[in-house]
Design an enzyme around this catalytic site. Sequence first.
Site, PDB file in Angstrom:
ATOM      1  N   ASN A   2      -9.928  -1.314  -3.362  1.00 54.90           N
ATOM      2  CA  ASN A   2      -8.559  -1.074  -2.917  1.00 54.90           C
ATOM      3  C   ASN A   2      -7.613  -1.851  -3.827  1.00 54.90           C
ATOM      4  O   ASN A   2      -7.523  -3.074  -3.745  1.00 54.90           O
ATOM      5  CB  ASN A   2      -8.424  -1.529  -1.460  1.00 54.90           C
ATOM      6  CG  ASN A   2      -7.027  -1.348  -0.892  1.00 54.90           C
ATOM      7  OD1 ASN A   2      -6.058  -1.212  -1.625  1.00 54.90           O
ATOM      8  ND2 ASN A   2      -6.923  -1.362   0.423  1.00 54.90           N
ATOM      9  N   HIS A  54      -3.714   6.787   0.001  1.00 49.17           N
ATOM     10  CA  HIS A  54      -4.004   5.412  -0.401  1.00 49.17           C
ATOM     11  C   HIS A  54      -5.491   5.149  -0.208  1.00 49.17           C
ATOM     12  O   HIS A  54      -6.043   5.400   0.866  1.00 49.17           O
ATOM     13  CB  HIS A  54      -3.167   4.446   0.439  1.00 49.17           C
ATOM     14  CG  HIS A  54      -3.626   3.035   0.385  1.00 49.17           C
ATOM     15  ND1 HIS A  54      -3.785   2.345  -0.792  1.00 49.17           N
ATOM     16  CD2 HIS A  54      -3.982   2.159   1.376  1.00 49.17           C
ATOM     17  CE1 HIS A  54      -4.198   1.117  -0.521  1.00 49.17           C
ATOM     18  NE2 HIS A  54      -4.337   0.992   0.780  1.00 49.17           N
ATOM     19  N   CYS A  95       0.797  -1.232   0.000  1.00 52.87           N
ATOM     20  CA  CYS A  95       0.000   0.000   0.000  1.00 52.87           C
ATOM     21  C   CYS A  95       0.828   1.280   0.000  1.00 52.87           C
ATOM     22  O   CYS A  95       0.350   2.330  -0.424  1.00 52.87           O
ATOM     23  CB  CYS A  95      -0.942  -0.006   1.205  1.00 52.87           C
ATOM     24  SG  CYS A  95      -1.884  -1.543   1.360  1.00 52.87           S
TER      25      CYS A  95
END
Length: 333
Positions: A290, A260, A114
């Site tokens: 995501n 993020h 991430c």
Amino acid sequence: MAIGIKAIEYVLPEKVLTNKELEQIYGDWTAEKILTKTGIASRHVVSEGECASDLAEQAAQKLFNSGVISPEEIDFILLATQSPDYQLPTTACILQDRLGIPQSAGALDFNLGCSAYIYGLAMAKSFINTGIAKNVLLLTSETYTKHIHPLDKSTRTIFGDAAAATLVSEDGHEIGNFDLGTDGSGKDALIIPSGGSRIPRSKATAVEIEDNGSIRSQDNLFMDGTEVFSFTIRVVPESVNNILRKHNLSMEDINLFVFHQANEFMLDFLRKKLRIPKEKFYINMQDTGNTVSSTIPIAFKRAQIEGRIQKGDRVLLCGFGVGLSWGSTIITY
């Protein structure tokens, strides 16, 4: 001339998994409930046989087809992925050949999730700053859905697959200083326990267990959502303050914050904690989910297309997650 981001392109797999489809599997989790909890309505997922290198290749070709640069001008390839094609060789080396990039170019993978885009920008800038390269192709490509058990609603509702290609060169949108950090004590919060040298895959690791309404084995992705959330609200505000301090800037000096895209609930909590106005905080993940290392470049590109970033604007980027790891930087557009 400023070392910076010259161009970004991204690709999403053709296959789409909607909340309605997940509702048929999980029953008690309706499409509306998933959307409310995560801010995600659908996510793109790779088909069987489709790998991270395939998505990365498509993103890179899209960048080359835009006319901003040719493959022959690339002198370094950086690939961020935690789902490489093989344990070895390095997937970036495979992409050098498939993309027609000169053999004089360097190529490496780095295993980070991430926060990978921020780390990738740091490496790309360093390579150019030290004369190792002039044009760095930074690729982020992830196929987390291959690691997820179909009945694990805690992860399957969140993650999607994607790839992005970023050209970093001497005449791009200036990349500033960096704030980077690591807390390896939290490794178990987001992990695939088996498959490495520590715990090789076996019949024992493939045994499925039920955990709080989800099913998975040691061969699958596990996420401790509570622990990841606690980590995020602890480190992100500090990282944002650190990067502002390194640039002698205040929150008011930032025109847009691109974090993020973990999930909407977490992002909204961070926005309120940092007292960032809604109009300065970018969220765009409803149709992607995501996508791990690709969330920031996808969001940055979409913000560009929507006209949310103007000449002279400062954009603060912040990535955080698996590792546990985090990083921030500021882009001057």
